[in-house]
Scaffold this motif. Structure first.
Motif, PDB file in Angstrom:
ATOM      1  N   LYS A   1      -8.247   1.021  10.596  1.00 63.71           N
ATOM      2  CA  LYS A   1      -8.258   2.481  10.614  1.00 63.71           C
ATOM      3  C   LYS A   1      -9.465   3.036  11.381  1.00 63.71           C
TER       4      LYS A   1
ATOM      5  N   TYR B   1       7.080  -1.370  15.372  1.00 62.56           N
ATOM      6  CA  TYR B   1       6.285  -1.954  14.296  1.00 62.56           C
ATOM      7  C   TYR B   1       7.065  -3.060  13.588  1.00 62.56           C
TER       8      TYR B   1
ATOM      9  N   ARG C   1       5.809  -3.628   3.379  1.00 67.05           N
ATOM     10  CA  ARG C   1       6.297  -2.511   2.580  1.00 67.05           C
ATOM     11  C   ARG C   1       6.750  -3.027   1.222  1.00 67.05           C
TER      12      ARG C   1
ATOM     13  N   SER D   1       3.490 -11.216  11.529  1.00 65.09           N
ATOM     14  CA  SER D   1       3.084 -11.230  10.131  1.00 65.09           C
ATOM     15  C   SER D   1       2.612 -12.639   9.760  1.00 65.09           C
ATOM     16  N   THR D   2       1.760 -12.694   8.738  1.00 68.04           N
ATOM     17  CA  THR D   2       1.103 -13.956   8.416  1.00 68.04           C
ATOM     18  C   THR D   2       2.057 -14.979   7.822  1.00 68.04           C
TER      19      THR D   2
ATOM     20  N   LYS E   1       0.810  -1.214   0.000  1.00 72.17           N
ATOM     21  CA  LYS E   1       0.000   0.000   0.000  1.00 72.17           C
ATOM     22  C   LYS E   1       0.847   1.269   0.000  1.00 72.17           C
TER      23      LYS E   1
ATOM     24  N   VAL F   1       2.036   4.312  12.873  1.00 78.47           N
ATOM     25  CA  VAL F   1       2.778   3.192  12.279  1.00 78.47           C
ATOM     26  C   VAL F   1       1.930   1.933  12.176  1.00 78.47           C
TER      27      VAL F   1
ATOM     28  N   ILE G   1      -1.293  -6.064   2.981  1.00 76.69           N
ATOM     29  CA  ILE G   1      -1.791  -4.827   3.583  1.00 76.69           C
ATOM     30  C   ILE G   1      -0.853  -4.283   4.650  1.00 76.69           C
ATOM     31  N   THR G   2       0.039  -5.124   5.174  1.00 80.40           N
ATOM     32  CA  THR G   2       0.899  -4.643   6.256  1.00 80.40           C
ATOM     33  C   THR G   2       2.362  -4.491   5.839  1.00 80.40           C
TER      34      THR G   2
ATOM     35  N   ASN H   1      -3.810 -13.186  10.427  1.00 79.53           N
ATOM     36  CA  ASN H   1      -3.249 -11.878  10.094  1.00 79.53           C
ATOM     37  C   ASN H   1      -3.521 -10.891  11.229  1.00 79.53           C
TER      38      ASN H   1
ATOM     39  N   TYR I   1       5.920  -6.734  13.262  1.00 76.31           N
ATOM     40  CA  TYR I   1       5.783  -7.377  11.958  1.00 76.31           C
ATOM     41  C   TYR I   1       6.528  -8.713  11.955  1.00 76.31           C
TER      42      TYR I   1
ATOM     43  N   PRO J   1      -1.258 -12.617   2.277  1.00 73.14           N
ATOM     44  CA  PRO J   1      -2.039 -11.923   3.317  1.00 73.14           C
ATOM     45  C   PRO J   1      -1.282 -10.759   3.957  1.00 73.14           C
ATOM     46  N   ASP J   2       0.025 -10.715   3.791  1.00 67.48           N
ATOM     47  CA  ASP J   2       0.776  -9.584   4.349  1.00 67.48           C
ATOM     48  C   ASP J   2       0.716  -8.360   3.448  1.00 67.48           C
TER      49      ASP J   2
ATOM     50  N   LEU K   1      -1.915  -8.253  12.325  1.00 71.51           N
ATOM     51  CA  LEU K   1      -1.694  -6.817  12.136  1.00 71.51           C
ATOM     52  C   LEU K   1      -2.777  -6.168  11.279  1.00 71.51           C
ATOM     53  N   ALA K   2      -3.471  -6.977  10.475  1.00 69.87           N
ATOM     54  CA  ALA K   2      -4.508  -6.411   9.618  1.00 69.87           C
ATOM     55  C   ALA K   2      -5.881  -6.771  10.149  1.00 69.87           C
TER      56      ALA K   2
ATOM     57  N   GLN L   1      -1.415   1.882  11.650  1.00 66.23           N
ATOM     58  CA  GLN L   1      -2.697   2.026  10.945  1.00 66.23           C
ATOM     59  C   GLN L   1      -2.672   1.312   9.594  1.00 66.23           C
ATOM     60  N   ASN L   2      -3.773   0.699   9.245  1.00 69.50           N
ATOM     61  CA  ASN L   2      -4.004   0.212   7.890  1.00 69.50           C
ATOM     62  C   ASN L   2      -5.507   0.212   7.645  1.00 69.50           C
ATOM     63  N   ALA L   3      -5.897  -0.126   6.433  1.00 71.88           N
ATOM     64  CA  ALA L   3      -7.307   0.003   6.085  1.00 71.88           C
ATOM     65  C   ALA L   3      -8.209  -0.795   7.019  1.00 71.88           C
ATOM     66  N   MET L   4      -7.727  -1.946   7.479  1.00 75.92           N
ATOM     67  CA  MET L   4      -8.598  -2.810   8.267  1.00 75.92           C
ATOM     68  C   MET L   4      -8.834  -2.278   9.682  1.00 75.92           C
TER      69      MET L   4
ATOM     70  N   LYS M   1      -9.756   4.310  -0.692  1.00 82.07           N
ATOM     71  CA  LYS M   1      -8.640   3.391  -0.442  1.00 82.07           C
ATOM     72  C   LYS M   1      -8.912   2.495   0.757  1.00 82.07           C
ATOM     73  N   THR M   2      -9.559   3.035   1.787  1.00 79.51           N
ATOM     74  CA  THR M   2      -9.849   2.199   2.948  1.00 79.51           C
ATOM     75  C   THR M   2     -10.793   1.060   2.564  1.00 79.51           C
TER      76      THR M   2
ATOM     77  N   TRP N   1      -9.298  -1.771   0.197  1.00 82.26           N
ATOM     78  CA  TRP N   1      -8.537  -2.815   0.885  1.00 82.26           C
ATOM     79  C   TRP N   1      -9.461  -3.741   1.659  1.00 82.26           C
ATOM     80  N   LYS N   2     -10.491  -3.131   2.270  1.00 83.12           N
ATOM     81  CA  LYS N   2     -11.435  -3.964   3.022  1.00 83.12           C
ATOM     82  C   LYS N   2     -12.149  -4.927   2.088  1.00 83.12           C
TER      83      LYS N   2
END
Lengths: 574, 290
Positions: free
Chosen positions: B236, B113, A299, B121-122, A226, B229, A296-297, B142, B117, A293-294, B144-145, B231-234, A520-521, A524-525
């Motif tokens: 948020k 973070y 880099r 992480s998964t 992301k 650090v 979304i988290t 998962n 991770y 599955p990673d 973190l998400a 935050q993500n869409a799931m 964007k939120t 991803w959901k």
């Protein structure tokens, strides 16, 4: 008394916590123009080495550049480049620097709006004021400079930036994504991929054929990230051209469809848009256990590392694929190759103005002359060739016929990619961190009539034979590489009508960001939704929320402005 | 005598209030403030009338107050930890524990973070590897998400990071409790639990309330980095606190003026929390700080 003091102290604390924007010093650059003493400045300064700070929004690396490219830059201009980290916070960093009133010596912007903002704030130096220092720029990128002077100077008529990836000649060779693990694709029977469902089915078969890599780590169909998301899931921007449309930039919530030379702008959230199709594809991929599955988290770097380690089967672009597809592996028939999808593919038009990634010099730079020298070097064809193909005289040279040609050394490096090449780094690691090549690989240097990128050069007599992997691919598709395949199958491609895009207004930037927050939120959901019901619920919510905030206003504004940009582009494309 | 302090307070606490002026202009980064349009109360009106803004502000206020409240509730943990630590007789063991628990304070949230991770992480997370390798689960979870229990997980990270550091002052305060009190209690037949309850805890309470009030100021001051650090869409929806929302609106959303206006809301939250803490102090100790 004590109570009062505590109260005062606490109140002070409360007030400190409020968002306090610093007033900043107005950039002291109003008269940076004048007439710079070009002659003496450049001759004296080029001897001692100067460190310049660079903020390259398209770049992904930070720190002082080392390796062969940095050595070449130092040799040619006496400049060491120190890259500020951008990663997934580049835009915010730029905003903070804008607010503070000064920019690093060299900035590579990502869109026209950012350039316009910096020009409005008098933060950029005009190339016109340093003409003597940048002869290459004026010789090789004149159209782009004119475009910036006419359209992005706030009426001042000077060029405060110059486009990158200037493309004045069509590309007929070379590979472009999407890339698939071709060995596994062949292993499962290489079925034709006409729809996204076909792609899912084949990726599933491939994953079943190789569930783990050599180290026993799990293999995924695709792994995304992301980091680059702004107003929507940026991966959709990379997927759109493979589905026959184009999303112009990370802030624009529209898709441009080109049918029969006519362009049509529509919302990325409209039914059957490439973006929505791509979201559904990702959702299904996740349901089938194909999506990492990673995603979304993690880099960008994490995903690239996974691709390099052979844990990813499909990639929208070349990220990490060539690190996996070494010549050694390719000779065993293993590696990534481009996958022609059954869709109409959108190809970019010629770009005499370049892409909106823009190279500018800061007006507050203490070494403007040096920065200009670097830009001048960057916009020479020799430098562009060096950046693209390695140091001149080492990996390539001008041959007896006066044409550029790859040397034996170049092919040796391909055989041994892990060897230290220069400055303690391998060839790949020593490449330019700028990610803003002045010219597209297919652009021709008028001096010798040959292109910038080596894929367009005549093959050296001592060049090794094509790898087994490529020969397999060539036999399957009857073309040398992806671009020659697309050129041959012109009915499968559609070229966009223009190569320039509107500059968003301030209101549109804010609107796009407010809508983007929702898009964007929820995107991803949706991708990670548990079932169809949840997917559809989220989709309906995303569309209705975006409607409420005003996505239709954005699309309407963009449609009108795009028409103007089309007319404008005609002026700059001769 | 107090004038240097007053000057400091003025410079660092009142001068920044000048920044509030940005909420009345249509400010764009880089341009001179007074060359941008004066929009009056537009941004404040938007905060209360724009449906989308209102729902978001209510949501982030809920998150802010919720997580701050959890923070306040768990602010007794460092005190408890300090007391438990002081009960350990083996000096070397005690020091080792204290050092280990204090170290996380010096790790930045960005690194936290990375550690999280690596753990969760998964694909390659330690925890998921253990679960999968032992056949407890086929697929990794998962962590973190996930939008579930975000407040609690965030609280967990916060405690992990701050516990040892928070305990330091209590450990200092413990040494200040008159040893004669313990001797007298022992003569009267009090056990370790009784002594803790009747001497140690009352002895630490004044420190606790001072720290509580200070930490309330800090809760809002330092409240962003951690959530930023993670935050993500799931997650948020539940993780976005006021500070993060202000950042997201201003820096990510290019709407500085609106962000400034929302930022002023922090003062409201701070005052609410302050009164709450003062009230707590009043009912438990019968004296208030203000």
């Amino acid at each position: 008394m004590i109570r009062r003091k505590v109260l005062a102290f606490l109140l002070a604390g409360v007030m400190l916590t409020t968002l306090a924007a610093c007033s900043g010093n107005a950039p002291n650059n109003a008269n940076s123009s004048g007439s710079p003493n070009a002659g003496t400045a450049s001759t004296n300064s080029s001897k001692d080495n100067v460190e310049l700070t660079v903020l390259s929004l398209p770049g992904n690396e930070s720190g002082v550049a080392t390796g062969w490219w940095a050595e070449e830059v130092k040799k040619a201009t006496g400049v060491t480049l120190n890259f500020l980290p951008t990663g997934d916070q580049g835009e915010q960093k730029l905003q903070a620097m804008m607010a503070s009133g000064s920019l690093p010596d060299i900035v590579v912007f990502k869109d026209y709006k950012q350039v316009q903002n910096a020009v409005d704030a008098n933060m950029l130096a005009a190339y016109d004021d340093y003409k003597e220092l940048v002869p290459n720029l004026y010789a090789n990128a004149a159209t782009s400079l004119k475009y910036y002077a006419d359209n992005l100077s706030g009426g001042k008529g000077k060029s405060y930036g110059v486009g990158t990836k200037i493309k004045t000649d069509p590309e007929t060779k070379g590979d472009s994504g999407p890339f698939i693990r071709y060995d596994l694709y062949k292993k499962v029977g290489a079925p034709p991929v006409n729809t996204l469902d076909d792609l899912l089915a084949v990726l599933k078969k491939m994953q079943d054929a190789e569930p783990t890599n050599a180290d026993g780590q799990k293999v995924y169909g695709l792994s995304i990230w992301k980091d680059w998301d702004q107003s929507y899931m940026t991966m959709g921007m990379f997927a759109a051209p493979y589905m026959g449309s184009k999303i112009p930039d990370e802030k624009s919530l529209v898709e441009i469809h080109n049918v029969g030379g006519e362009s049509k702008v529509e919302s990325i959230l409209s039914d059957d848009s490439a973006y929505m199709n791509f979201l559904h594809f990702l959702y299904q991929a996740n349901q089938m256990g194909l999506l990492d599955p990673d995603s979304i988290t993690q880099r960008f770097d994490d995903a690239v590392a996974k691709t390099t380690a052979g844990r990813v089967l499909f990639a929208l672009d070349g990220w990490g694929t060539s690190d996996f597809s070494t010549v050694e592996r390719q000779n065993q028939g293993i590696g990534f190759m481009p996958l022609p999808l059954g869709y109409t593919r959108t190809r970019t038009a010629l770009q005499p103005v370049g892409v909106p990634w823009t190279m500018s010099v800061s007006a507050s730079s203490k070494n403007i002359e040096k920065a200009m020298e670097f830009v001048n070097w960057n916009y020479s064809f020799d430098a562009a060739r060096t950046t693209e193909n390695g140091p001149k005289g080492v990996t390539w040279d001008i041959d007896a016929n006066g044409k550029p040609a790859l040397t034996q050394k170049y092919f040796d490096i391909q055989q041994h990619p892990d060897d230290v090449f220069a400055d303690g780094k391998t060839y790949a690691k020593g490449a330019s961190p700028l990610n803003a090549l002045a010219f597209w690989g297919s652009s021709i240097n008028p001096e010798d009539g040959a292109a910038v990128g080596n894929v367009f050069w005549d093959k050296s007599p001592y060049a090794p034979a094509d790898t087994k992997l490529r020969l397999d691919w060539q036999a399957d598709y009857g073309a040398y590489d992806m671009n020659s395949y697309l050129t041959k199958n012109a009915d499968k491609t559609q070229t966009e009508t223009v190569a320039t895009y509107p500059t968003l207004s301030d209101d549109m930037v804010v609107l796009s960001s407010r809508i983007g927050d929702v898009v964007k939120t929820n995107s991803w959901k949706m991708v990670l939704a548990k079932n169809d019901a949840e997917y559809n619920e989220l989709k309906d919510k995303m569309i209705s929320d975006a409607d409420k905030i005003g996505i239709n206003d954005f699309v309407k504004w963009y449609t009108d402005e795009y028409k103007k940009a089309e007319d404008l582009a005609a002026e700059y494309s001769e | 005598m107090s004038s240097p302090l007053l000057i400091l307070v003025f410079v660092f606490s009142y001068m920044p209030l000048y920044g509030w002026i940005y909420s009345f202009y249509d400010y764009k980064a880089g341009r001179d403030l007074f060359s941008t349009d004066f929009v009056g109360l537009k941004n404040f009106k938007m905060m209360f009338t724009d449906h989308y803004a209102v729902t978001n502000i209510l949501r982030v206020m809920k998150n802010t107050l919720g997580m701050s409240f959890l923070g306040i509730v768990t602010s007794v943990f460092p005190m408890i930890f300090a007391i438990l630590l002081s009960e350990i007789r083996n000096l070397r063991f005690r020091k080792t524990i204290q050092t280990l628990v204090t170290i996380p304070n010096f790790i930045s949230w960005v690194l936290v973070y990375s550690i999280a991770y690596a753990m969760f992480s998964t694909n390659d997370g330690l925890l998921n590897r253990i679960l999968i390798n032992n056949g407890i689960r086929d697929e990794g979870i998962n962590f973190l998400a996930s939008g579930n229990h975000v407040w609690l997980t965030m609280l967990g990270y916060g405690i992990w990071k701050g516990l040892g550091w928070g305990a330091i002052i209590y450990i200092a305060a413990l040494t200040n409790i008159d040893a004669e009190q313990y001797e007298a209690a022992r003569i009267d037949g009090a056990g370790r639990l009784k002594m803790t309850w009747h001497i140690t805890i009352p002895g630490l309470l004044p420190t606790f309330f001072v720290l509580l009030l200070l930490s309330i100021g800090n809760l809002l001051n330092n409240g962003m980095e951690q959530y930023f650090v993670f935050q993500n869409a799931m997650n948020k929806d539940s993780i976005e606190v006021l500070d993060l929302y202000v950042y997201n609106q201003g820096m990510v959303g290019y709407d500085y003026s609106f962000a400034t206006a929302v930022g002023m809301l922090k003062s409201v939250v701070s005052v609410l929390l302050l009164f709450f803490a003062n009230f707590l102090s009043k009912i438990t100790r019968g004296e208030s700080v203000m």
